[in-house]
Design an enzyme around this catalytic site. Structure first.
Site, PDB file in Angstrom:
ATOM      1  N   ASP A  69       9.287   2.538   0.490  1.00  0.00           N
ATOM      2  CA  ASP A  69       8.213   3.259   1.175  1.00  0.00           C
ATOM      3  C   ASP A  69       8.261   2.857   2.646  1.00  0.00           C
ATOM      4  O   ASP A  69       7.826   1.780   3.035  1.00  0.00           O
ATOM      5  CB  ASP A  69       6.861   2.906   0.533  1.00  0.00           C
ATOM      6  N   TYR A 103       0.847  -1.190   0.000  1.00  0.00           N
ATOM      7  CA  TYR A 103       0.000   0.000   0.000  1.00  0.00           C
ATOM      8  C   TYR A 103       0.883   1.240   0.000  1.00  0.00           C
ATOM      9  O   TYR A 103       1.807   1.356   0.811  1.00  0.00           O
ATOM     10  CB  TYR A 103      -0.892   0.006   1.244  1.00  0.00           C
ATOM     11  N   LYS A 125       3.984   8.832   9.448  1.00  0.00           N
ATOM     12  CA  LYS A 125       3.631   8.172  10.712  1.00  0.00           C
ATOM     13  C   LYS A 125       4.571   8.497  11.872  1.00  0.00           C
ATOM     14  O   LYS A 125       4.497   9.576  12.427  1.00  0.00           O
ATOM     15  CB  LYS A 125       3.513   6.674  10.469  1.00  0.00           C
TER      16      LYS A 125
HETATM   17  N1  PMP Z   1       2.744   4.132   2.360  1.00  0.00           N
HETATM   18  C1  PMP Z   1       2.592   3.230   3.317  1.00  0.00           C
HETATM   19  C2  PMP Z   1       3.568   2.078   3.415  1.00  0.00           C
HETATM   20  C3  PMP Z   1       1.552   3.339   4.244  1.00  0.00           C
HETATM   21  O1  PMP Z   1       1.413   2.413   5.203  1.00  0.00           O
HETATM   22  C4  PMP Z   1       0.669   4.442   4.144  1.00  0.00           C
HETATM   23  C5  PMP Z   1      -0.468   4.638   5.130  1.00  0.00           C
HETATM   24  N2  PMP Z   1      -0.864   3.553   5.837  1.00  0.00           N
HETATM   25  C6  PMP Z   1       0.869   5.368   3.116  1.00  0.00           C
HETATM   26  C7  PMP Z   1       1.920   5.187   2.251  1.00  0.00           C
HETATM   27  C8  PMP Z   1      -0.040   6.539   2.963  1.00  0.00           C
HETATM   28  O2  PMP Z   1       0.148   7.436   4.002  1.00  0.00           O
HETATM   29  P1  PMP Z   1      -1.003   8.487   4.398  1.00  0.00           P
HETATM   30  O3  PMP Z   1      -2.142   7.720   4.959  1.00  0.00           O
HETATM   31  O4  PMP Z   1      -0.333   9.385   5.394  1.00  0.00           O
HETATM   32  O5  PMP Z   1      -1.363   9.211   3.143  1.00  0.00           O
END
Ligand code: PMP
Length: 447
Positions: free
Chosen positions: A260, A160, A288
């Site tokens: 990521d 994701y 995060k």
């Molecule tokens: N990349 C990863 C690996 C994530 O876990 C998330 C959110 N869970 C995102 C991108 C997207 O981040 P956001 O919800 O702050 O847009």
């Protein structure tokens, strides 16, 4: 922190009745008149028995409108690595608030945060701040395409990278939609997505180095985008040599490797999964745990690529980027995380929880795996071998796990229905003990 005060706070009165959530349910129904579904993120929809409404967070606890004090393993879906409302972050934020909210310009605290960030993260020659993980993934893809003059991006099943059209592809495919293992389908994640947005995004199975190498050998791939450990769908570790092999192949074929690290960053090690595994990508994205709950994200990496932002040839905007109050939270959080003590403190607690949950499930004869890092792990019902890729997790017994979560919640332990557990340095031995006692009861209710 492990201390006597924490232990006293954590001790649950033994005869406490099961928690109820009627007031949360009532308020969600009322809020639904003005907020679709009563919630402001699709990932908060459909949780059992109801999305919850909270009044306060402190340390490892959340306090809801029904008067329940819940031990929290959501931690805001990962950010709250220092627990709820940590003193150091609160103080820094309040002090910055006294000096203004948004300047539309730079601030000393932004430069300080950037310097510390670059000292902590192996790939980070330079860093650009923004507000959400989804945004910085887009910035990283734009940078990679500009740097290489190529268009194709390779991503992986189950990974994701935010909710935007170009990457919300094959995130939660089903056995019916996922397609042939050798040629995975590209499966849209939402109604209303614009297909041309992922025309140049290709989907492969993760942890299959031969497939990645053979795709990169065609010489037209701008970027490989991956979670370096797959922490959204499960907690799947890279196989031996996989990250190293991906790194070497990207270098060989002139492809930008993007990790990521929105979940793993500042959680599994001060320098993220890239430090933990000793493999340095060209670019990486963070969010995060970077600011312990304040909306801050970052794209970071090699100076020659990042400088495309400095010359203005690659555009990345954002009214709220590096907002000084958020930067104060970032600097305070990074200072707390820089020496790795927080991660080391969490480690034995996380291991005890992982072992305790696995033991309770084994004793009850419930097939399950407990995998991942002590700071973020995953419980998968219905599978018996640690998953190597997303397809292995399609066999998970989700309905039974949701029942387990509800039984835990009634015993005042809040965990994500997708199986992830996040820990903070505010969790202590007493909280873990209470959690394991609740888990044993919850296991007995679903066995
Ligand atoms: N990349 C990863 C690996 C994530 O876990 C998330 C959110 N869970 C995102 C991108 C997207 O981040 P956001 O919800 O702050 O847009």
């Amino acid at each position: 922190m492990t201390n006597d005060a924490g232990r006293q706070r954590a001790a649950l009165p033994p005869q406490l009745p099961l928690a109820t959530f009627d007031e949360s349910g009532r308020r969600i129904a009322l809020a639904s008149r003005h907020i679709p579904g009563g919630v402001s993120s699709s990932f908060r929809l459909g949780v059992s028995p109801t999305p919850l409404v909270f009044e306060r967070g402190e340390g490892p606890f959340l306090f809801d409108v029904d008067g329940n004090r819940l031990i929290d393993y959501y931690l805001g879906l990962g950010p709250m690595i220092l627990g709820h409302s940590p003193e150091a972050v609160r103080r820094a934020v309040l002090a910055q608030l006294e000096r203004g909210i948004l300047y539309g310009g730079q601030s000393p605290v932004e430069a300080e945060a950037a310097e510390l960030f670059c000292a902590m993260v192996p790939c980070a020659d330079k860093v650009r701040f923004a507000g959400s993980g989804s945004e910085v993934v887009q910035a990283a893809l734009r940078l990679a395409r500009a740097a290489t003059g190529r268009r194709v991006v390779v991503k992986f099943e189950g990974h994701y990278h935010g909710w935007l059209d170009s990457v919300l592809v094959s995130v939660s495919a089903t056995p019916e939609t996922i397609g042939d293992p050798a040629h995975p389908n590209r499966v849209a994640g939402s109604a209303g997505q614009d297909e041309p947005a992922w025309d140049h995004v290709e989907v492969l199975r993760w942890n299959d180095l031969a497939a990645l190498e053979s795709r990169l050998a065609q010489g037209d791939v701008a970027a490989v985008l991956m979670e370096p450990a797959m922490c959204n769908a499960g907690a799947i570790m890279p196989g031996p040599g996989y990250l190293e092999g991906a790194r070497a192949a990207c270098t060989r074929y002139g492809t930008v490797l993007i990790f990521d690290e929105v979940i793993t960053g500042f959680r599994v090690a001060p320098g993220g999964a890239q430090q933990f595994f000793g493999v340095t990508p060209d670019l990486a994205t963070f969010g995060k745990a970077l600011a312990n709950g304040f909306p801050v994200s970052a794209v970071a990496g090699r100076a020659d690529i990042m400088d495309l932002l400095g010359t203005g040839s690659v555009l990345h905007g954002g009214t709220y980027n590096a907002q000084p109050v958020c930067m104060a939270a970032t600097l305070a959080t990074l200072r707390a995380l820089a020496d790795g003590r927080v991660m080391r403190e969490i480690e034995p607690l996380g291991r005890r929880l992982m072992d305790g949950i696995a033991g309770a499930l084994r004793a009850a004869g419930i097939p399950a795996t407990v995998t991942g890092f002590p700071q973020v792990f995953h419980v998968a019902f219905g599978v018996t071998e640690p998953a190597r890729e997303y397809r292995d997790l399609m066999r998970m017994d989700r309905p039974r796990y949701v029942r387990f979560c509800v039984e835990l919640l009634k015993r005042r332990v809040r965990v994500l229905e997708r199986g992830a557990w996040f820990l903070s340095s505010a969790h202590d031995d007493a909280v873990v003990e209470d959690t394991l006692a609740a888990a044993e009861e919850a296991v007995s209710r679903v066995s």
